[in-house]
Design a protein around this motif. Structure first.
Motif, PDB file in Angstrom:
ATOM      1  N   MET A   1     -30.167 -31.672  17.840  1.00  0.00           N
ATOM      2  CA  MET A   1     -29.787 -32.812  17.017  1.00  0.00           C
ATOM      3  C   MET A   1     -31.028 -33.629  16.657  1.00  0.00           C
ATOM      4  O   MET A   1     -31.870 -33.879  17.509  1.00  0.00           O
ATOM      5  CB  MET A   1     -28.771 -33.687  17.756  1.00  0.00           C
ATOM      6  CG  MET A   1     -28.320 -34.926  16.986  1.00  0.00           C
ATOM      7  SD  MET A   1     -27.465 -34.543  15.450  1.00  0.00           S
ATOM      8  CE  MET A   1     -25.943 -33.852  16.109  1.00  0.00           C
ATOM      9  N   ASN A   2     -31.127 -34.000  15.404  1.00  0.00           N
ATOM     10  CA  ASN A   2     -32.200 -34.890  14.959  1.00  0.00           C
ATOM     11  C   ASN A   2     -31.621 -35.850  13.918  1.00  0.00           C
ATOM     12  O   ASN A   2     -30.449 -35.739  13.537  1.00  0.00           O
ATOM     13  CB  ASN A   2     -33.375 -34.085  14.383  1.00  0.00           C
ATOM     14  CG  ASN A   2     -32.963 -33.184  13.233  1.00  0.00           C
ATOM     15  OD1 ASN A   2     -32.603 -33.661  12.151  1.00  0.00           O
ATOM     16  ND2 ASN A   2     -32.979 -31.869  13.458  1.00  0.00           N
TER      17      ASN A   2
ATOM     18  N   ARG B   1     -30.090 -34.215  10.750  1.00  0.00           N
ATOM     19  CA  ARG B   1     -28.810 -33.541  11.032  1.00  0.00           C
ATOM     20  C   ARG B   1     -27.708 -34.583  11.196  1.00  0.00           C
ATOM     21  O   ARG B   1     -26.592 -34.408  10.668  1.00  0.00           O
ATOM     22  CB  ARG B   1     -28.955 -32.702  12.304  1.00  0.00           C
ATOM     23  CG  ARG B   1     -27.634 -32.245  12.934  1.00  0.00           C
ATOM     24  CD  ARG B   1     -26.944 -31.144  12.154  1.00  0.00           C
ATOM     25  NE  ARG B   1     -25.669 -30.807  12.744  1.00  0.00           N
ATOM     26  CZ  ARG B   1     -25.506 -29.934  13.749  1.00  0.00           C
ATOM     27  NH1 ARG B   1     -26.557 -29.311  14.281  1.00  0.00           N
ATOM     28  NH2 ARG B   1     -24.307 -29.668  14.219  1.00  0.00           N
TER      29      ARG B   1
ATOM     30  N   GLY C   1     -26.825 -36.093   7.896  1.00  0.00           N
ATOM     31  CA  GLY C   1     -26.061 -35.109   7.128  1.00  0.00           C
ATOM     32  C   GLY C   1     -24.611 -35.069   7.555  1.00  0.00           C
ATOM     33  O   GLY C   1     -23.696 -35.063   6.720  1.00  0.00           O
ATOM     34  N   ASP C   2     -24.383 -35.061   8.874  1.00  0.00           N
ATOM     35  CA  ASP C   2     -23.011 -35.058   9.394  1.00  0.00           C
ATOM     36  C   ASP C   2     -22.258 -36.315   8.976  1.00  0.00           C
ATOM     37  O   ASP C   2     -21.079 -36.262   8.603  1.00  0.00           O
ATOM     38  CB  ASP C   2     -23.019 -34.943  10.916  1.00  0.00           C
ATOM     39  CG  ASP C   2     -23.383 -33.554  11.396  1.00  0.00           C
ATOM     40  OD1 ASP C   2     -23.366 -32.617  10.576  1.00  0.00           O
ATOM     41  OD2 ASP C   2     -23.683 -33.406  12.597  1.00  0.00           O
TER      42      ASP C   2
ATOM     43  N   ASN D   1     -19.824 -31.862  18.876  1.00  0.00           N
ATOM     44  CA  ASN D   1     -19.648 -30.672  18.054  1.00  0.00           C
ATOM     45  C   ASN D   1     -18.172 -30.334  17.875  1.00  0.00           C
ATOM     46  O   ASN D   1     -17.716 -30.068  16.756  1.00  0.00           O
ATOM     47  CB  ASN D   1     -20.404 -29.503  18.692  1.00  0.00           C
ATOM     48  CG  ASN D   1     -20.367 -28.245  17.852  1.00  0.00           C
ATOM     49  OD1 ASN D   1     -19.427 -27.470  17.940  1.00  0.00           O
ATOM     50  ND2 ASN D   1     -21.396 -28.039  17.042  1.00  0.00           N
TER      51      ASN D   1
ATOM     52  N   TYR E   1     -25.073 -34.982   1.752  1.00  0.00           N
ATOM     53  CA  TYR E   1     -24.964 -34.280   3.034  1.00  0.00           C
ATOM     54  C   TYR E   1     -25.788 -33.002   3.029  1.00  0.00           C
ATOM     55  O   TYR E   1     -26.529 -32.709   3.975  1.00  0.00           O
ATOM     56  CB  TYR E   1     -23.491 -33.997   3.338  1.00  0.00           C
ATOM     57  CG  TYR E   1     -23.155 -32.598   3.798  1.00  0.00           C
ATOM     58  CD1 TYR E   1     -23.503 -32.154   5.078  1.00  0.00           C
ATOM     59  CD2 TYR E   1     -22.480 -31.701   2.951  1.00  0.00           C
ATOM     60  CE1 TYR E   1     -23.189 -30.867   5.497  1.00  0.00           C
ATOM     61  CE2 TYR E   1     -22.170 -30.423   3.365  1.00  0.00           C
ATOM     62  CZ  TYR E   1     -22.527 -30.008   4.631  1.00  0.00           C
ATOM     63  OH  TYR E   1     -22.223 -28.734   5.042  1.00  0.00           O
ATOM     64  N   ARG E   2     -25.687 -32.232   1.964  1.00  0.00           N
ATOM     65  CA  ARG E   2     -26.438 -30.992   1.899  1.00  0.00           C
ATOM     66  C   ARG E   2     -27.934 -31.254   1.801  1.00  0.00           C
ATOM     67  O   ARG E   2     -28.747 -30.527   2.389  1.00  0.00           O
ATOM     68  CB  ARG E   2     -25.953 -30.153   0.712  1.00  0.00           C
ATOM     69  CG  ARG E   2     -26.654 -28.831   0.557  1.00  0.00           C
ATOM     70  CD  ARG E   2     -26.748 -28.064   1.847  1.00  0.00           C
ATOM     71  NE  ARG E   2     -25.447 -27.648   2.342  1.00  0.00           N
ATOM     72  CZ  ARG E   2     -25.242 -27.095   3.525  1.00  0.00           C
ATOM     73  NH1 ARG E   2     -26.247 -26.930   4.364  1.00  0.00           N
ATOM     74  NH2 ARG E   2     -24.033 -26.739   3.909  1.00  0.00           N
TER      75      ARG E   2
ATOM     76  N   TYR F   1     -29.247 -31.913   5.162  1.00  0.00           N
ATOM     77  CA  TYR F   1     -29.309 -30.688   5.960  1.00  0.00           C
ATOM     78  C   TYR F   1     -30.539 -29.854   5.616  1.00  0.00           C
ATOM     79  O   TYR F   1     -31.105 -29.187   6.487  1.00  0.00           O
ATOM     80  CB  TYR F   1     -28.028 -29.864   5.775  1.00  0.00           C
ATOM     81  CG  TYR F   1     -27.095 -29.982   6.953  1.00  0.00           C
ATOM     82  CD1 TYR F   1     -26.840 -28.898   7.785  1.00  0.00           C
ATOM     83  CD2 TYR F   1     -26.494 -31.188   7.258  1.00  0.00           C
ATOM     84  CE1 TYR F   1     -26.001 -29.007   8.884  1.00  0.00           C
ATOM     85  CE2 TYR F   1     -25.654 -31.320   8.351  1.00  0.00           C
ATOM     86  CZ  TYR F   1     -25.407 -30.221   9.156  1.00  0.00           C
ATOM     87  OH  TYR F   1     -24.588 -30.345  10.252  1.00  0.00           O
TER      88      TYR F   1
ATOM     89  N   ASN G   1     -33.191 -31.346   7.491  1.00  0.00           N
ATOM     90  CA  ASN G   1     -33.012 -30.950   8.886  1.00  0.00           C
ATOM     91  C   ASN G   1     -33.615 -29.568   9.144  1.00  0.00           C
ATOM     92  O   ASN G   1     -34.298 -29.346  10.155  1.00  0.00           O
ATOM     93  CB  ASN G   1     -31.519 -30.960   9.221  1.00  0.00           C
ATOM     94  CG  ASN G   1     -31.179 -30.161  10.470  1.00  0.00           C
ATOM     95  OD1 ASN G   1     -31.657 -30.434  11.558  1.00  0.00           O
ATOM     96  ND2 ASN G   1     -30.336 -29.151  10.297  1.00  0.00           N
ATOM     97  N   TRP G   2     -33.373 -28.634   8.221  1.00  0.00           N
ATOM     98  CA  TRP G   2     -33.924 -27.283   8.381  1.00  0.00           C
ATOM     99  C   TRP G   2     -35.446 -27.296   8.320  1.00  0.00           C
ATOM    100  O   TRP G   2     -36.105 -26.575   9.085  1.00  0.00           O
ATOM    101  CB  TRP G   2     -33.366 -26.364   7.307  1.00  0.00           C
ATOM    102  CG  TRP G   2     -31.891 -26.165   7.407  1.00  0.00           C
ATOM    103  CD1 TRP G   2     -31.126 -26.197   8.546  1.00  0.00           C
ATOM    104  CD2 TRP G   2     -30.985 -25.911   6.332  1.00  0.00           C
ATOM    105  NE1 TRP G   2     -29.808 -25.984   8.235  1.00  0.00           N
ATOM    106  CE2 TRP G   2     -29.690 -25.803   6.896  1.00  0.00           C
ATOM    107  CE3 TRP G   2     -31.131 -25.775   4.958  1.00  0.00           C
ATOM    108  CZ2 TRP G   2     -28.565 -25.556   6.119  1.00  0.00           C
ATOM    109  CZ3 TRP G   2     -30.011 -25.525   4.174  1.00  0.00           C
ATOM    110  CH2 TRP G   2     -28.743 -25.423   4.756  1.00  0.00           C
TER     111      TRP G   2
ATOM    112  N   ARG H   1     -36.738 -28.710  11.619  1.00  0.00           N
ATOM    113  CA  ARG H   1     -36.611 -27.737  12.707  1.00  0.00           C
ATOM    114  C   ARG H   1     -37.630 -26.610  12.564  1.00  0.00           C
ATOM    115  O   ARG H   1     -38.108 -26.071  13.573  1.00  0.00           O
ATOM    116  CB  ARG H   1     -35.192 -27.179  12.739  1.00  0.00           C
ATOM    117  CG  ARG H   1     -34.131 -28.192  13.117  1.00  0.00           C
ATOM    118  CD  ARG H   1     -32.760 -27.549  13.252  1.00  0.00           C
ATOM    119  NE  ARG H   1     -32.728 -26.602  14.358  1.00  0.00           N
ATOM    120  CZ  ARG H   1     -31.690 -25.805  14.608  1.00  0.00           C
ATOM    121  NH1 ARG H   1     -30.607 -25.856  13.836  1.00  0.00           N
ATOM    122  NH2 ARG H   1     -31.729 -24.969  15.625  1.00  0.00           N
TER     123      ARG H   1
END
Length: 215
Positions: free
Chosen positions: A1-2, A5, A8-9, A60, A160-161, A164, A167-168, A171
């Protein structure tokens, strides 16, 4: 989790809550594509098959349940609620979403991490989510004038996308070049589909006028 992310959620969750609020409070689904909502329900069911078999965390599990139940509630309102279903514009929402389901399922059979039932379902959900917004975008273009809540729903869904993708990238540089090419490519395609909407959303916000999409 960051942070990316989590944001985005939260924007994804907020987009669903905005749509539920619109439907529940106004008792209308005008301007909302039922076909897109049915596709999202299929996305979540296919992706979260591990809900009752693989426990990751309370956060989750709760998020998975929320997305499945909220999507099911939206589809139920649009199909079954006596007031809401009368406001559904079937004549405008004509995108052949069955083609999207068939095409993304074939893609999942060909391009997947492992040829197992769960992995095929996961890949299918990723591919389908990338294009699930198409019936909604086409409907908005046909309607042209977009009400405030529907516009916010689509905006937060696109945001949201975008979070993400950040986020990718985060990571990749912090977790030993962690990467999964299937969600990366699908995510870029999905974000690209929102580009035109984002442009007109920004113009409407900048000029303080009602959001209107070109035909």
């Amino acid at each position: 989790m960051n942070a990316f992310r989590f944001l985005g959620d939260m924007t994804h969750l907020f987009s669903v809550l905005v749509l539920l609020l619109k439907i529940y409070a106004t008792k209308t689904c005008s301007g909302v594509s039922r076909k897109t909502q049915e596709l999202y329900l299929l996305v979540f069911v296919a992706r979260y098959l591990d809900l009752f078999t693989d426990y990751i965390s309370l956060y989750n599990s709760v998020m998975k349940i929320v997305f499945i139940t909220s999507s099911a509630a939206i589809v139920w309102y649009m199909r079954r609620h006596p007031q809401v279903r009368r406001t559904y514009d079937k004549e405008q929402d004509t995108f052949r979403h069955s083609v999207l389901v068939a095409a993304t399922f074939v893609l999942a059979l060909i391009f997947n991490d492992r040829f197992t039932f769960r992995e095929i379902c996961w890949a299918f959900s990723i591919y389908l989510e990338a294009v699930a917004i198409l019936p909604q975008l086409v409907l908005l273009q046909r309607c042209r004038n977009v009400d405030n809540l529907t516009g916010q729903y689509v905006f937060f869904l696109g945001a949201y996308r975008a979070f993400y993708i950040l986020n990718w990238i985060y990571r990749y540089f912090t977790e030993g070049h962690h990467s999964r090419w299937i969600p990366w490519i699908a995510g870029l395609v999905q974000t690209g589909l929102y580009a035109d909407f984002f442009y007109y959303y920004f113009l409407s916000w900048k000029n303080n006028v009602k959001l209107e999409l070109p035909a």
